[in-house]
Design an enzyme around this catalytic site. Structure first.
Site, PDB file in Angstrom:
ATOM      1  N   LYS A  80      -4.713  -2.713   7.647  1.00 49.62           N
ATOM      2  CA  LYS A  80      -3.413  -3.363   7.851  1.00 49.62           C
ATOM      3  C   LYS A  80      -3.283  -3.840   9.299  1.00 49.62           C
ATOM      4  CE  LYS A  80       0.890  -4.625   7.008  1.00 49.62           C
ATOM      5  NZ  LYS A  80       2.123  -3.880   6.822  1.00 49.62           N
TER       6      LYS A  80
ATOM      7  N   LYS B  53       7.133  -5.024  15.803  1.00 50.59           N
ATOM      8  CA  LYS B  53       6.646  -3.651  15.624  1.00 50.59           C
ATOM      9  C   LYS B  53       5.154  -3.670  15.272  1.00 50.59           C
ATOM     10  CE  LYS B  53       6.542  -1.856  11.743  1.00 50.59           C
ATOM     11  NZ  LYS B  53       6.340  -1.189  10.443  1.00 50.59           N
TER      12      LYS B  53
ATOM     13  N   THR C 137       3.727   1.024   7.802  1.00 50.28           N
ATOM     14  CA  THR C 137       2.682   0.646   8.744  1.00 50.28           C
ATOM     15  C   THR C 137       2.916   1.395  10.041  1.00 50.28           C
ATOM     16  OG1 THR C 137       2.492  -1.539   7.773  1.00 50.28           O
ATOM     17  CG2 THR C 137       1.623  -1.265   9.997  1.00 50.28           C
TER      18      THR C 137
END
Lengths: 421, 421
Positions: free
Chosen positions: B162, B230, B82
């Site tokens: 995502k 993150k 990601t």
């Protein structure tokens, strides 16, 4: 505050639930009593200076010892506590219900701290019926000197001004900790941070007042965190009851609650910085003597300064918008706050423009977004939380989303507009 | 993930910087190599499963050991990490610059955790050129089974989905801690809190998944806080680069940063609850066996449930609005998230209404404000911080201020509208 009145030749009888305070007052030449009821016997002017509205109700209306049991006919009652705006009209109603419409009532919240209380220069925001204000004027002037403001709008209007003032006081207290914690996390000499930031667009009265307590080992409680917690509770309750969104006030309230949860409630609110630095709460103190170069520090402090400027600008808009919503006269509001503890460089310089409608500025909404983005991305690298910085950025983004990105930065006030212009 | 492929009869050569992981893979029947360059020799399909976009660039393009040095002609490269939405187009550009336009590239971020990785049912969001998707399909199906989604929009579109998914995953993780900390602060049996809240409008996938880790003494790191930190960093950076306000995501990011500052980065994200309970981080665990009555608890849990419902509704609106802003097809986005870890009762039930434009609801914006106000005032009494609850309330207030208080609750999505309707 009472001692100041004695020094000015007024005969004062004092009462306090905390015996040492009362003893200190007696040794300064005051008289004392053992209950509110005893205290007001034969007295024409009664000043209540307690922490909360609930304490006022208790001191005034307690069935055993309340002041009302001995209150002189035609006495003037001056309420100096900060409560919700509806509490003084509520006291008036209760007095009338008890057949005491003869009592003159003044809504008179104060701001300024213990030093100004002692030398008779507290800021006092007096409101009420004309007759009550006339009766109370002399006493109020003895306590406030040049800092007595008469607020139009009747009982509760003084408290509304105080509430709006506390929007800024609270946000600036929290932002002071957020900023100094960030400066320390960036490795800046924190004494230099104080000197640099106070001299520019990041300045706030609270920043100038609180940071010195962070830079030395000092456990003195100048203003307990619980005080501003109570005041911000009044602000956000005021927002809720007006159906008015207060993004920065709400974010501030949550940070303050985190401080209370961490056990800081009874200590000085400058300790709030430890909420931002849980692993090393003394980092700001330690870095007060860091050997860094002025050049390096000043580069890093730009990151902090532009963040503070953005938050303070949005805070000014949030506060003034609330003031207008609750029916206050914005120019008087500006004058009072600019001369009190809610002041900041941004508030003082930009609010007159905001109110005049002449929003000319060298910066646009998108310029502020770019500056704050830079600051937030630096803080992100350190995983340093920016509760207020993050919230303020979203407000500028929201205005930009509505197509106002090229407008002057003061267009951030459009967040609180009821319709798009 | 690699072992799953072996079990399905695929010959896999693995590489990992962490030797014990690689040894475990070899003992499960895999081959191993010592550098990315060695790993890809003679291989037609290459899957990168590292943590960040920077690690992909390193593994692929390192001048000494990068995979590109031995990558087969016409190989298919599947990027499962990601990163920000622009990172896969950037990899494509770098490949082309190095004369490797022959390489087929698939943007394929995943969601689902280690168990689903091991049994080949990860959610995979695949995007890229038609030819690359055709080449990669078989491998992707071996890893995802029925959970393979092909996202239109070319390289980066999978990563965008995502990113929007992580808006909800992150907010729900944070809200899980905010809610369970509040339930514990209210003195509720926390096991009962889990059972009651998961069964109603407060439910989220993250709540169901994370709370069990809070109710038993368990130091296992199912998902380290740093992972969602993150991911939320990618979300808020995506918001900034789109000039799009993300109030709840930003507030979540600050709470997560507080967790990292408090030293929780490497431990399971269920520990985030301790940020809300600094004086007694084990309160949720302790109250799992509290002897309280169901009746009392359920009354208190209404306070928690309506708070969660309000936050989750505003979060659904924030996420879908961002998805539309970055050009995703909202109905596909809904289907993916509803079947994945970003799901919640509110998201699943209300998003179809939001998208259809038929906002019929039994509740208005002002009803939600009344419910959330009740919850926030209860939390205020405890000085319990509601970072997300407080933020969400301001969003509903903002919509009400614009005259939409009597509109259905889904009108909260008007916060992100570019013009007033």
């Amino acid at each position: 505050m009472a001692t100041n009145l004695i020094k000015k030749g007024v005969a004062v009888t004092g009462y306090d639930v905390w015996a040492p305070t009362l003893a200190r007052f007696v040794s300064a030449g005051g008289s004392s009593a053992t209950t509110p009821k005893e205290t007001v016997k034969g007295v024409k002017f009664v000043v209540f200076m307690v922490a909360t509205a609930a304490q006022i109700l208790d001191a005034l209306f307690d069935e055993e010892n309340g002041a009302i049991l001995e209150l002189e006919k035609g006495a003037t009652v001056i309420l100096c506590s900060t409560g919700p705006p509806e509490y003084t009209p509520n006291v008036r109603r209760l007095l009338n219900e008890k057949g005491r419409s003869d009592v003159f009532l003044v809504d008179a919240p104060v701001s300024g701290g213990t030093i100004r209380a002692a030398n008779g220069t507290l800021t006092i925001l007096a409101a009420g019926e004309e007759s009550a204000l006339t009766k109370g004027k002399e006493t109020l002037e003895l306590m406030a000197g040049p800092n007595l403001y008469v607020i139009p709008g009747g009982l509760g209007a003084g408290t509304k001004v105080k509430m709006v003032h506390q929007v800024l006081a609270g946000i600036h207290i929290c932002m002071t900790s957020e900023a100094m914690g960030l400066a320390a996390s960036l490795g800046v000499n924190t004494k230099r941070a104080f000197e640099v930031l106070r001299a520019g667009e990041a300045m706030s009265w609270m920043f100038e007042n609180r940071v010195p307590h962070m830079l030395v080992e000092d456990k003195t409680v100048y203003s307990a965190l619980n005080i501003i917690v109570k005041d911000m509770g009044i602000v956000t309750a005021g927002g809720r009851s007006a159906g008015f969104p207060l993004f920065l006030s709400s974010a501030t309230e949550q940070v303050l609650a985190s401080g209370v949860s961490a056990g800081l409630g009874a200590i000085d609110d400058a300790a709030l910085v430890s909420v931002y630095l849980p692993k090393d709460p003394t980092l700001v103190l330690k870095l007060a003597s860091a050997s860094t170069t002025a050049e390096e520090d000043e580069k890093k402090l730009k990151i902090v300064s532009q963040l503070m400027a953005g938050v303070h600008l949005a805070a000014a808009a949030e506060a003034i918008s609330l003031g207008i919503e609750v029916g206050l006269e914005p120019k008087q509001l500006y004058g009072i706050i600019a001369g009190a503890a809610g002041n900041s460089f941004m508030f003082k310089e930009r609010t007159p423009q905001l109110l005049s409608g002449d929003w000319t500025s060298t910066k646009t909404i998108d310029d502020i977004i770019a500056e704050m983005t830079e600051s937030i991305e630096e803080a992100n690298k350190l995983k340093y939380p920016l509760h207020l910085g993050g919230t303020a950025l979203q407000l500028f983004e929201l205005v930009s989303l509505r197509g106002l990105g090229k407008e002057p930065d003061l267009a951030v006030s459009r967040v609180w507009a009821k319709v798009e212009r």
